[in-house]
Design a protein around this motif. Sequence first.
Motif, mmCIF file in Angstrom:
data_model
loop_
_atom_site.group_PDB
_atom_site.id
_atom_site.type_symbol
_atom_site.label_atom_id
_atom_site.label_comp_id
_atom_site.label_asym_id
_atom_site.label_seq_id
_atom_site.Cartn_x
_atom_site.Cartn_y
_atom_site.Cartn_z
ATOM 1 N N GLY A 131 0.773 -1.230 0.000
ATOM 2 C CA GLY A 131 0.000 0.000 0.000
ATOM 3 C C GLY A 131 0.804 1.279 0.000
ATOM 4 N N ALA A 132 2.098 1.231 0.224
ATOM 5 C CA ALA A 132 2.919 2.440 0.285
ATOM 6 C C ALA A 132 3.543 2.727 -1.077
ATOM 7 C CB ALA A 132 4.021 2.279 1.332
ATOM 8 N N PRO A 133 3.612 3.995 -1.477
ATOM 9 C CA PRO A 133 4.316 4.327 -2.717
ATOM 10 C C PRO A 133 5.781 3.903 -2.605
ATOM 11 C CG PRO A 133 3.108 6.234 -1.869
ATOM 12 C CD PRO A 133 3.084 5.192 -0.796
ATOM 13 N N LEU A 134 6.332 3.361 -3.692
ATOM 14 C CA LEU A 134 7.730 2.942 -3.685
ATOM 15 C C LEU A 134 8.494 3.668 -4.780
ATOM 16 C CD1 LEU A 134 9.396 -0.307 -2.896
ATOM 17 C CD2 LEU A 134 9.877 0.607 -5.173
ATOM 18 N N ILE A 135 9.610 4.278 -4.409
ATOM 19 C CA ILE A 135 10.467 4.989 -5.357
ATOM 20 C C ILE A 135 11.780 4.218 -5.456
ATOM 21 C CG2 ILE A 135 11.491 7.196 -5.994
ATOM 22 C CD1 ILE A 135 9.579 8.473 -3.902
ATOM 23 N N TRP A 136 12.117 3.827 -6.673
ATOM 24 C CA TRP A 136 13.299 3.009 -6.929
ATOM 25 C C TRP A 136 14.431 3.897 -7.439
ATOM 26 C CZ3 TRP A 136 13.629 -0.192 -12.033
ATOM 27 C CH2 TRP A 136 14.897 -0.794 -12.136
ATOM 28 N N PHE A 137 15.595 3.815 -6.800
ATOM 29 C CA PHE A 137 16.805 4.501 -7.245
ATOM 30 C C PHE A 137 17.805 3.444 -7.711
ATOM 31 C CE2 PHE A 137 14.851 7.751 -4.780
ATOM 32 C CZ PHE A 137 15.366 8.958 -5.212
ATOM 33 N N HIS A 138 18.349 3.641 -8.906
ATOM 34 C CA HIS A 138 19.337 2.693 -9.417
ATOM 35 C C HIS A 138 20.634 3.412 -9.734
ATOM 36 C CE1 HIS A 138 21.335 -0.569 -11.348
ATOM 37 N NE2 HIS A 138 21.443 0.107 -12.468
ATOM 38 N N ALA A 139 21.735 2.904 -9.172
ATOM 39 C CA ALA A 139 23.062 3.472 -9.406
ATOM 40 C C ALA A 139 24.050 2.332 -9.561
ATOM 41 C CB ALA A 139 23.470 4.369 -8.249
ATOM 42 N N ALA A 140 25.066 2.539 -10.382
ATOM 43 C CA ALA A 140 26.006 1.456 -10.657
ATOM 44 C C ALA A 140 27.112 1.381 -9.614
ATOM 45 C CB ALA A 140 26.606 1.644 -12.054
ATOM 46 N N SER A 141 27.821 2.487 -9.424
ATOM 47 C CA SER A 141 29.039 2.451 -8.612
ATOM 48 C C SER A 141 28.768 2.817 -7.164
ATOM 49 C CB SER A 141 30.068 3.432 -9.187
ATOM 50 O OG SER A 141 29.648 4.770 -8.955
ATOM 51 N N VAL A 142 29.793 2.640 -6.344
ATOM 52 C CA VAL A 142 29.710 3.023 -4.939
ATOM 53 C C VAL A 142 29.454 4.524 -4.822
ATOM 54 C CG1 VAL A 142 31.009 3.226 -2.789
ATOM 55 C CG2 VAL A 142 31.154 1.134 -4.144
ATOM 56 N N GLY A 143 30.236 5.313 -5.574
ATOM 57 C CA GLY A 143 30.087 6.764 -5.497
ATOM 58 C C GLY A 143 28.706 7.232 -5.896
ATOM 59 N N ALA A 179 6.118 7.264 1.811
ATOM 60 C CA ALA A 179 6.863 6.606 0.737
ATOM 61 C C ALA A 179 7.921 5.654 1.294
ATOM 62 C CB ALA A 179 7.531 7.645 -0.156
ATOM 63 N N THR A 180 8.175 4.588 0.534
ATOM 64 C CA THR A 180 9.291 3.689 0.816
ATOM 65 C C THR A 180 10.253 3.764 -0.359
ATOM 66 O OG1 THR A 180 8.116 1.819 -0.169
ATOM 67 C CG2 THR A 180 7.894 2.127 2.215
ATOM 68 N N PHE A 181 11.483 3.309 -0.135
ATOM 69 C CA PHE A 181 12.521 3.487 -1.142
ATOM 70 C C PHE A 181 13.291 2.190 -1.346
ATOM 71 C CE2 PHE A 181 11.658 7.446 0.973
ATOM 72 C CZ PHE A 181 11.503 8.341 -0.073
#
Length: 427
Positions: A53-65, A84-86
């Motif tokens: 039931g919570a909105p989910l925002i997806w962040f995608h990054a390749a490297s550590v930095g 929101a959840t992430f």
Amino acid sequence: MQTPFLYRAWVAASTLLVPFVARRETAKLRRAGMSVQRAHEKLGHASAPRAPGAPLIWFHAASVGESLAVLALIARIGVALPRATFLITSGTATSARLLTRRLPPRTTHQFAPLDAPGPLKRFLRHWQPDGAVFVESELWPQMLRRTRESGARMALVNARLSQGSIAAWRKRPQLARYMLDVFDLILTQNDAMADAMVEIGAPPERVARGINLKSMAGPLPVDEDALFEARAALGHRPVWVASSTHPGEEKPVLKAHAELLKRWPNLCLILAPRHPERGDEVSTLINDAGLTQTRRSLGEQPGAQVYLADTLGELGTWYALTGMVFLGGSLREIGGHNPYEVAQSGAAVLSGTHVANFAETFAAMEIAGAAKLVAEGADLTRQLAQWLEEPTALQQTRRAATDFAESQTDRLDGIAERLIKALELAP
């Protein structure tokens, strides 16, 4: 928009190759100490639940930095959107370990699925993101298109492509438009990159200059126990740090330290190579330079002329021991590393001249008196000697670095607001 032939060919090839790539990638994670369950996240098998039931925002990054750069942004959006959840995804075991220590509230880390139909279908079916934010240059074709087709609104932040990547996209204009059309907002690091993104096919009305999110990552964590022990071992000895060094950079750093020891025999160098697995190699270089050493990976404390900090995730602790940091990746054509991490620690920033990845940042920091660019050898030695001789000059540079870092953080709220609006996530 018609599906380009190259995209269809990639889908077909990835379907055939996924068993072989999956075996290699999961084996790599297992060798790095990840569990079987976590390694199988690469195949789209989630190891954590999605909050119902919570909105989910997806962040995608390749490297550590890149991954660490968006943590402060997630935290700001989390304050604005308390329901929101992430989800943050990355590709390596190193990034997973570092992120796990610093995740904001309501945030889960997973390994990114392979860019193939099966893994992506499983991943998107489980997580069902309402919005997706991709960082810098991580533009996997199927990941982008299938995420868009799932109904999620999408943004690209901190956008940065190399000249080689831009040239390659220019040769495939139909594919470039097909990929970049998925984004509702593209925020670049500078005006030149904004122009380049439009040139290769991004919709002009969706492209804008943003900020370098690596300036917003927040101070590196400090292990207070380790800091106390190191300070006790060092006593009143002066200290400087050379961090994130690459092959070919340790020799001039050690040469500079040897010269400085002639005038300041108690001076300690904390040498932290970018890749800790190079510890034995760097240790040999220290011995060859005729310098004494102790090693962090052996559980030793700083006590010799050089302290080899060949461990991961402890730079914040070493920065807290000094006001002088030389940042590697800059004496060779590597592109430099993030000066904000040093400035946020309250230390003066020294770097070589090869800083293409942060050219605008270093230019601004030099103007503000917050950083110094040096050539290897005598120039590096001369600048360090000046700071050791003139504590007032060092203190001025340290204050300028701290002020510069603090001046950037106010801009983060604006980026968070733009993303919330573009992804239609307003409460």
